[in-house]
Motif scaffolding. Structure first.
Motif, PDB file in Angstrom:
ATOM      1  N   VAL A 193     -17.946  60.988 -71.127  1.00  0.00           N
ATOM      2  CA  VAL A 193     -17.580  61.513 -69.818  1.00  0.00           C
ATOM      3  C   VAL A 193     -17.771  60.427 -68.768  1.00  0.00           C
ATOM      4  CG1 VAL A 193     -18.147  63.241 -68.070  1.00  0.00           C
ATOM      5  CG2 VAL A 193     -18.096  63.882 -70.475  1.00  0.00           C
ATOM      6  N   LEU A 222     -14.872  58.108 -68.891  1.00  0.00           N
ATOM      7  CA  LEU A 222     -13.714  58.827 -68.356  1.00  0.00           C
ATOM      8  C   LEU A 222     -13.801  58.969 -66.836  1.00  0.00           C
ATOM      9  CD1 LEU A 222     -13.397  61.567 -71.102  1.00  0.00           C
ATOM     10  CD2 LEU A 222     -11.822  59.659 -70.707  1.00  0.00           C
ATOM     11  N   PHE A 223     -15.024  59.137 -66.321  1.00  0.00           N
ATOM     12  CA  PHE A 223     -15.196  59.258 -64.869  1.00  0.00           C
ATOM     13  C   PHE A 223     -14.825  57.950 -64.179  1.00  0.00           C
ATOM     14  CE2 PHE A 223     -17.541  59.362 -60.863  1.00  0.00           C
ATOM     15  CZ  PHE A 223     -17.173  60.614 -60.374  1.00  0.00           C
ATOM     16  N   CYS A 265      -8.847  63.967 -65.038  1.00  0.00           N
ATOM     17  CA  CYS A 265      -9.764  65.101 -64.817  1.00  0.00           C
ATOM     18  C   CYS A 265      -9.818  65.995 -66.053  1.00  0.00           C
ATOM     19  CB  CYS A 265      -9.321  65.919 -63.611  1.00  0.00           C
ATOM     20  SG  CYS A 265      -9.620  65.136 -62.029  1.00  0.00           S
ATOM     21  N   MET A 305     -11.794  64.443 -68.825  1.00  0.00           N
ATOM     22  CA  MET A 305     -13.217  64.449 -68.519  1.00  0.00           C
ATOM     23  C   MET A 305     -13.819  65.835 -68.713  1.00  0.00           C
ATOM     24  SD  MET A 305     -14.994  62.902 -65.101  1.00  0.00           S
ATOM     25  CE  MET A 305     -13.419  62.892 -64.374  1.00  0.00           C
ATOM     26  N   GLU A 352     -23.435  63.398 -66.696  1.00  0.00           N
ATOM     27  CA  GLU A 352     -22.080  63.691 -67.146  1.00  0.00           C
ATOM     28  C   GLU A 352     -21.649  65.090 -66.729  1.00  0.00           C
ATOM     29  OE1 GLU A 352     -21.517  62.593 -71.253  1.00  0.00           O
ATOM     30  OE2 GLU A 352     -21.417  60.470 -70.688  1.00  0.00           O
ATOM     31  N   GLN A 404     -18.380  65.972 -64.456  1.00  0.00           N
ATOM     32  CA  GLN A 404     -17.433  67.032 -64.781  1.00  0.00           C
ATOM     33  C   GLN A 404     -17.273  68.011 -63.612  1.00  0.00           C
ATOM     34  OE1 GLN A 404     -19.138  68.380 -68.524  1.00  0.00           O
ATOM     35  NE2 GLN A 404     -17.392  67.519 -69.632  1.00  0.00           N
ATOM     36  N   ALA A 444     -14.828  66.535 -61.337  1.00  0.00           N
ATOM     37  CA  ALA A 444     -13.482  66.659 -61.907  1.00  0.00           C
ATOM     38  C   ALA A 444     -12.952  68.082 -61.733  1.00  0.00           C
ATOM     39  CB  ALA A 444     -13.498  66.273 -63.388  1.00  0.00           C
TER      40      ALA A 444
END
Length: 173
Positions: free
Chosen positions: A22, A25-26, A71, A74, A84, A88, A91
């Protein structure tokens, strides 16, 4: 005496392909935000009447699709810690704004981010929490800036209401 055999192939152990974290991905999500903001800024004041502006609209739609995909990736990734989960949550906030067709809901979300920014941050006082909160702050700042982009055409529409000749109260005496 024995001699070493240097012809033996060494095998490198590679971890199995795992889903992206995550956190990674962020970082990718935050990287999509400048294009989202820039393309939306380019469209400020556009009333939708000029077909020559289609390439800007296409670019804005593509930037929005990239942010949405980041988004969604994530949100679906399994979080491993509190940081994380905070990523989220940011997101999910962006997804609510992206999916919303209600300006009042978006205004409420914007006000919530302004007034309760602390609620989005990673708890803790260490250097790690500070760095993570800088990333979250950057994403929230970008959201604030994105939502502050206004279309001047929309403001003019309000000025035009009531000024139309069709709003006559009747024949003048």
């Amino acid at each position: 005496m024995t001699t070493a055999n240097h012809n033996v192939k060494k095998f490198e152990m590679k971890p199995p392909a795992a889903a992206a974290s995550v956190t990674a991905l962020f970082v990718g999500f935050v990287a999509t935000l400048p294009a989202l903001i820039q393309t939306e800024r380019d469209l400020c004041g556009y009333s939708g009447q000029d077909p020559a502006v289609d390439h800007w609209i296409t670019a804005a739609d593509a930037a929005l699709a990239q942010t949405r995909a980041a988004c969604e990736a994530m949100i679906t990734a399994p979080p491993i810690d509190e940081a994380e989960r905070a990523f989220q949550a940011v997101a999910r906030l962006y997804m609510r704004v992206i999916r919303s067709a209600d300006p009042d809901e978006v205004a409420g979300l914007r006000a919530d981010v302004r007034l309760r920014r602390w609620a989005w941050l990673v708890p803790g006082e260490g250097a790690g929490a500070r760095d993570l909160n800088l990333w979250i702050g950057a994403a929230l700042d970008a959201l604030e800036f994105w939502l502050s982009l206004e279309d001047p055409f929309d403001a003019r529409v309000e000025d035009w209401v009531g000024a139309d000749p069709d709003y006559d109260i009747g024949p003048s005496a």
